[in-house]
Design a protein around this motif. Sequence first.
Motif, PDB file in Angstrom:
ATOM      1  N   ALA A  79       0.840  -1.207   0.000  1.00 35.57           N
ATOM      2  CA  ALA A  79       0.000   0.000   0.000  1.00 35.57           C
ATOM      3  C   ALA A  79       0.875   1.257   0.000  1.00 35.57           C
ATOM      4  N   LEU A  80       1.968   1.215   0.766  1.00 35.34           N
ATOM      5  CA  LEU A  80       2.843   2.398   0.830  1.00 35.34           C
ATOM      6  C   LEU A  80       3.539   2.639  -0.515  1.00 35.34           C
ATOM      7  N   MET A  81       3.882   1.551  -1.212  1.00 37.41           N
ATOM      8  CA  MET A  81       4.481   1.709  -2.541  1.00 37.41           C
ATOM      9  C   MET A  81       3.469   2.311  -3.515  1.00 37.41           C
ATOM     10  N   LYS A  82       2.231   1.856  -3.404  1.00 33.70           N
ATOM     11  CA  LYS A  82       1.170   2.410  -4.261  1.00 33.70           C
ATOM     12  C   LYS A  82       1.000   3.892  -3.952  1.00 33.70           C
ATOM     13  N   ALA A  83       1.045   4.214  -2.663  1.00 34.32           N
ATOM     14  CA  ALA A  83       0.887   5.618  -2.272  1.00 34.32           C
ATOM     15  C   ALA A  83       2.035   6.454  -2.848  1.00 34.32           C
ATOM     16  N   TYR A  84       3.247   5.913  -2.805  1.00 32.98           N
ATOM     17  CA  TYR A  84       4.418   6.636  -3.331  1.00 32.98           C
ATOM     18  C   TYR A  84       4.258   6.904  -4.833  1.00 32.98           C
ATOM     19  N   LEU A  85       3.757   5.878  -5.541  1.00 29.68           N
ATOM     20  CA  LEU A  85       3.570   6.033  -6.987  1.00 29.68           C
ATOM     21  C   LEU A  85       2.411   6.972  -7.319  1.00 29.68           C
ATOM     22  N   ALA A  86       1.534   7.174  -6.345  1.00 29.11           N
ATOM     23  CA  ALA A  86       0.382   8.050  -6.598  1.00 29.11           C
ATOM     24  C   ALA A  86       0.526   9.387  -5.868  1.00 29.11           C
ATOM     25  N   LEU A  87       1.761   9.736  -5.509  1.00 27.58           N
ATOM     26  CA  LEU A  87       1.983  10.968  -4.733  1.00 27.58           C
ATOM     27  C   LEU A  87       1.462  12.222  -5.438  1.00 27.58           C
ATOM     28  N   ASP A  88       1.539  12.217  -6.765  1.00 28.64           N
ATOM     29  CA  ASP A  88       1.073  13.403  -7.504  1.00 28.64           C
ATOM     30  C   ASP A  88      -0.441  13.599  -7.385  1.00 28.64           C
ATOM     31  N   LYS A  89      -1.150  12.553  -6.964  1.00 27.99           N
ATOM     32  CA  LYS A  89      -2.608  12.670  -6.799  1.00 27.99           C
ATOM     33  C   LYS A  89      -2.979  13.061  -5.363  1.00 27.99           C
ATOM     34  N   TYR A  90      -1.986  13.103  -4.481  1.00 24.17           N
ATOM     35  CA  TYR A  90      -2.270  13.395  -3.075  1.00 24.17           C
ATOM     36  C   TYR A  90      -2.547  14.889  -2.886  1.00 24.17           C
ATOM     37  N   ASP A  91      -3.704  15.152  -2.280  1.00 26.18           N
ATOM     38  CA  ASP A  91      -4.081  16.525  -1.998  1.00 26.18           C
ATOM     39  C   ASP A  91      -3.606  16.842  -0.578  1.00 26.18           C
ATOM     40  N   GLU A  92      -2.720  17.840  -0.446  1.00 23.26           N
ATOM     41  CA  GLU A  92      -2.096  18.107   0.856  1.00 23.26           C
ATOM     42  C   GLU A  92      -3.092  18.595   1.918  1.00 23.26           C
ATOM     43  N   ARG A  93      -4.286  19.006   1.441  1.00 18.87           N
ATOM     44  CA  ARG A  93      -5.300  19.442   2.413  1.00 18.87           C
ATOM     45  C   ARG A  93      -5.946  18.228   3.083  1.00 18.87           C
ATOM     46  N   GLN A  94      -5.813  17.090   2.402  1.00 18.68           N
ATOM     47  CA  GLN A  94      -6.403  15.853   2.923  1.00 18.68           C
ATOM     48  C   GLN A  94      -5.529  15.308   4.061  1.00 18.68           C
ATOM     49  N   LYS A  95      -6.175  14.614   5.015  1.00 21.04           N
ATOM     50  CA  LYS A  95      -5.399  14.028   6.108  1.00 21.04           C
ATOM     51  C   LYS A  95      -4.569  12.862   5.566  1.00 21.04           C
ATOM     52  N   ALA A  96      -3.277  12.862   5.902  1.00 16.84           N
ATOM     53  CA  ALA A  96      -2.382  11.812   5.388  1.00 16.84           C
ATOM     54  C   ALA A  96      -2.835  10.435   5.848  1.00 16.84           C
ATOM     55  N   LYS A  97      -3.265  10.375   7.128  1.00 16.36           N
ATOM     56  CA  LYS A  97      -3.660   9.083   7.705  1.00 16.36           C
ATOM     57  C   LYS A  97      -4.860   8.506   6.951  1.00 16.36           C
ATOM     58  N   LEU A  98      -5.798   9.379   6.637  1.00 14.46           N
ATOM     59  CA  LEU A  98      -7.013   8.959   5.930  1.00 14.46           C
ATOM     60  C   LEU A  98      -6.675   8.451   4.526  1.00 14.46           C
ATOM     61  N   TRP A  99      -5.801   9.201   3.861  1.00 15.07           N
ATOM     62  CA  TRP A  99      -5.385   8.846   2.493  1.00 15.07           C
ATOM     63  C   TRP A  99      -4.684   7.485   2.476  1.00 15.07           C
ATOM     64  N   LEU A 100      -3.750   7.312   3.417  1.00 13.90           N
ATOM     65  CA  LEU A 100      -3.003   6.044   3.477  1.00 13.90           C
ATOM     66  C   LEU A 100      -3.918   4.885   3.858  1.00 13.90           C
ATOM     67  N   THR A 101      -4.847   5.155   4.772  1.00 17.22           N
ATOM     68  CA  THR A 101      -5.762   4.086   5.190  1.00 17.22           C
ATOM     69  C   THR A 101      -6.644   3.647   4.029  1.00 17.22           C
ATOM     70  N   LYS A 102      -7.067   4.622   3.220  1.00 19.70           N
ATOM     71  CA  LYS A 102      -7.901   4.292   2.059  1.00 19.70           C
ATOM     72  C   LYS A 102      -7.125   3.388   1.081  1.00 19.70           C
ATOM     73  N   ILE A 103      -5.886   3.750   0.814  1.00 23.49           N
ATOM     74  CA  ILE A 103      -5.057   2.935  -0.095  1.00 23.49           C
ATOM     75  C   ILE A 103      -4.828   1.542   0.511  1.00 23.49           C
ATOM     76  N   ALA A 104      -4.565   1.527   1.824  1.00 23.41           N
ATOM     77  CA  ALA A 104      -4.313   0.248   2.490  1.00 23.41           C
ATOM     78  C   ALA A 104      -5.558  -0.636   2.424  1.00 23.41           C
ATOM     79  N   TYR A 105      -6.707  -0.031   2.618  1.00 19.16           N
ATOM     80  CA  TYR A 105      -7.960  -0.805   2.578  1.00 19.16           C
ATOM     81  C   TYR A 105      -8.179  -1.392   1.178  1.00 19.16           C
ATOM     82  N   ASN A 106      -7.952  -0.574   0.141  1.00 18.84           N
ATOM     83  CA  ASN A 106      -8.122  -1.073  -1.236  1.00 18.84           C
ATOM     84  C   ASN A 106      -7.111  -2.174  -1.554  1.00 18.84           C
TER      85      ASN A 106
END
Lengths: 135, 160
Positions: free
Chosen positions: B39-66
């Motif tokens: 999940a963390l590797m997926k998050a790294y590859l999708a960093l350009d889609k990360y909105d900095e206003r969004q909570k990091a924990k929430l974003w990572l948890t969503k990727i981890a859940y998927n």
Amino acid sequence: MIQDKELDALLTTFQPVEPTDSAEFMSEFEKRLNAIDIALAYHKAEVQKAHKKAVWAFATGSVAGLILAIIALALPSPVELLAFSIHSRFMLTFLEYIPYIMMFFCATSITFGIIEYMNRKEDMEGLILELKQNS
Amino acid sequence: MTREQFINMVRKEQKGLRRFLLTLCGGDRMIADDIAQEALMKAYLALDKYDERQKAKLWLTKIAYNTFLNHHSQSVRHIFEDIDAAAMISSQYSSDESFRYQELLQAMSQLPDSERTTLILHYFEGYKVEEIAQITNCTDAAVKKRLQRGREELKRRIKL
């Protein structure tokens, strides 16, 4: 069956245990991150190389095509030279367009030849670099 | 976000993420950590889609859940098959409390994925209904319904 209150108490008081091996996990994570960075850099370099090759192929194809087109247009028509007693419509059409067909094959051969040369040059450069590193 | 910032973010959030996945994976630490890494590797590859206003924990948890769902569809269902796996997650409690929690975890592991995840996120990880809706990609009403159904099912299964 338990009651709502008991279930609430169970759910709200329970806290799963925290992982304790954070250092190991982070070290594995950074290893994987480095591997991804290497793969990404390689992919980027390959895309750049492919782009460069495409530009070269386009340029050489255009130049070779242009030169061959001029040569073909300057040649006398083979229909006049070769079609003495040919009555087949297909053969006559073929003879009429043979300079362009030849031109197409020549341009393709030159282009692929140059691409092959570039590939071999890259392979040689890689090999030389590897030999230098080994020595 | 730079690479270093991402590493710092992971350093800060990895414990919560792994704890969530460990509970979701029925106490299988190896699988949970594998999913976390993926999940963390997926998050790294999708960093350009990360909105900095969004909570990091929430974003990572969503990727981890998927990632868990992808992994889950390819492998066997993760349940607390033995008491040891459940004990691993509730090890900080006294033996009496631990036994009650082990029963809770075993009952939870038999729930459908959607209800189990909703209960874990809400009660163990402290997420609000709207945050769970974002993570699990559904509506607030669906989350509330899952919580209710999950609770009903737990009440029926736990015999203390």
